[in-house]
Motif scaffolding. Structure first.
Motif, PDB file in Angstrom:
ATOM      1  N   GLY A  64      41.869  55.803   4.989  1.00  0.00           N
ATOM      2  CA  GLY A  64      41.572  54.436   6.023  1.00  0.00           C
ATOM      3  C   GLY A  64      40.402  53.710   5.655  1.00  0.00           C
ATOM      4  O   GLY A  64      40.311  52.943   7.219  1.00  0.00           O
ATOM      5  N   HIS A  65      39.436  53.617   4.532  1.00  0.00           N
ATOM      6  CA  HIS A  65      38.757  52.821   4.403  1.00  0.00           C
ATOM      7  C   HIS A  65      39.395  51.549   3.163  1.00  0.00           C
ATOM      8  O   HIS A  65      39.227  51.801   2.675  1.00  0.00           O
ATOM      9  N   TYR A  66      38.885  51.132   4.635  1.00  0.00           N
ATOM     10  CA  TYR A  66      39.654  49.265   3.412  1.00  0.00           C
ATOM     11  C   TYR A  66      38.934  48.322   2.998  1.00  0.00           C
ATOM     12  O   TYR A  66      37.980  48.053   3.359  1.00  0.00           O
ATOM     13  N   PRO A  67      38.840  47.755   1.401  1.00  0.00           N
ATOM     14  CA  PRO A  67      38.068  47.318   0.997  1.00  0.00           C
ATOM     15  C   PRO A  67      38.439  45.419   1.549  1.00  0.00           C
ATOM     16  O   PRO A  67      39.202  45.822   1.870  1.00  0.00           O
ATOM     17  N   ARG A  68      37.000  44.717   1.558  1.00  0.00           N
ATOM     18  CA  ARG A  68      36.717  43.383   2.127  1.00  0.00           C
ATOM     19  C   ARG A  68      35.804  43.302   1.468  1.00  0.00           C
ATOM     20  O   ARG A  68      35.278  43.569   0.343  1.00  0.00           O
ATOM     21  N   GLN A  69      36.018  41.615   0.962  1.00  0.00           N
ATOM     22  CA  GLN A  69      35.066  40.847   0.649  1.00  0.00           C
ATOM     23  C   GLN A  69      33.610  39.875   1.928  1.00  0.00           C
ATOM     24  O   GLN A  69      34.731  39.135   3.028  1.00  0.00           O
ATOM     25  N   CYS A  70      32.399  39.850   1.900  1.00  0.00           N
ATOM     26  CA  CYS A  70      31.755  40.250   3.052  1.00  0.00           C
ATOM     27  C   CYS A  70      31.856  37.965   2.525  1.00  0.00           C
ATOM     28  O   CYS A  70      32.073  37.843   1.542  1.00  0.00           O
ATOM     29  N   LYS A  75      30.082  39.886  -1.488  1.00  0.00           N
ATOM     30  CA  LYS A  75      29.658  41.372  -2.283  1.00  0.00           C
ATOM     31  C   LYS A  75      30.865  42.559  -1.554  1.00  0.00           C
ATOM     32  O   LYS A  75      31.661  41.519  -0.065  1.00  0.00           O
ATOM     33  N   HIS A  76      31.415  42.801  -1.854  1.00  0.00           N
ATOM     34  CA  HIS A  76      32.474  44.202  -1.750  1.00  0.00           C
ATOM     35  C   HIS A  76      32.108  44.767  -0.425  1.00  0.00           C
ATOM     36  O   HIS A  76      31.777  45.582  -1.135  1.00  0.00           O
ATOM     37  N   PHE A  77      33.117  46.056   0.684  1.00  0.00           N
ATOM     38  CA  PHE A  77      32.879  45.888   1.313  1.00  0.00           C
ATOM     39  C   PHE A  77      33.541  47.050   1.929  1.00  0.00           C
ATOM     40  O   PHE A  77      34.497  46.547   1.450  1.00  0.00           O
ATOM     41  N   LEU A  78      33.532  48.958   2.537  1.00  0.00           N
ATOM     42  CA  LEU A  78      34.815  49.036   3.372  1.00  0.00           C
ATOM     43  C   LEU A  78      34.798  49.161   4.275  1.00  0.00           C
ATOM     44  O   LEU A  78      33.205  49.176   4.926  1.00  0.00           O
TER      45      LEU A  78
END
Length: 189
Positions: A64-70, A75-78
């Motif tokens: 359930g940890h989804y990648p996104r871009q700040c 930067k990308h984060f989960l």
């Protein structure tokens, strides 16, 4: 990662389909071993860095940890919840009053706060509380019943915030008016 915005929902099924489209259905060479020294653990060995990255992405999706871009630092984060976060907890490339701050805090300073409306659990909760208030004012339910139903809805909302899987699967069903009222009636007996 720019294709994440195409998704209707951030669920395992939708993310897995997107990841499979991007990376293909290749066999990722890994060696797995299980150890049981003080606890059972899985140890993975990768033949390439690419295998590590793809495996890590799929493992994250599984939990359930989804990648996104700040939107601040790019930067990308989960994401750890179903709420569509816009900003990471890393440091922003800008300073506020001469101090380094996180992207979330920097966004708050420049008035780009994430709105609670982005949180699906809170949106469902607010809608249900509104219908409880209307039913109470129309005399369809008693004030005691309304108070208990509101408390039950609040408990379910907090559980949904803490448990992503519950929020994505069972929470909307549990918050349907009929189901919530049935459970409230059962708890009053």
């Amino acid at each position: 990662m720019s294709r994440l915005n195409e998704l209707e929902k951030f669920s395992k099924e939708h993310l897995s389909r997107l990841a499979t489209d991007i990376f293909g259905e290749k066999i990722i060479p890994t060696n797995t071993e299980y150890t049981s020294e003080s606890l059972v653990a899985r140890r993975l060995y990768f033949n390439s860095f690419y295998s590590f990255i793809v495996t890590d992405l799929f493992e994250g999706i599984q939990y359930g940890h989804y990648p996104r871009q700040c939107e601040i630092c790019k930067k990308h984060f989960l994401m750890l919840t179903a709420r569509r976060q816009k900003y990471c907890n890393g440091y922003a490339p800008f300073k506020h009053n001469g101090k380094r701050v996180t992207c979330r805090r920097y966004a708050a300073y420049i008035n780009l706060k994430e709105r609670c409306e982005n949180d699906p659990a809170l949106r469902i909760y607010r809608n249900r509380c509104g219908s409880i208030r209307v039913d109470k004012s129309r005399g369809k339910i008693t004030p005691e019943f309304a108070e208990l139903a509101t408390r039950l809805a609040e408990d379910r909302m907090y559980r949904a915030v803490e448990e992503t899987e519950y929020e994505l699967t069972q929470y909307p069903k549990d918050m349907e008016k009929k189901k919530l009222y049935e459970d409230t009636a059962k708890s009053m007996k």
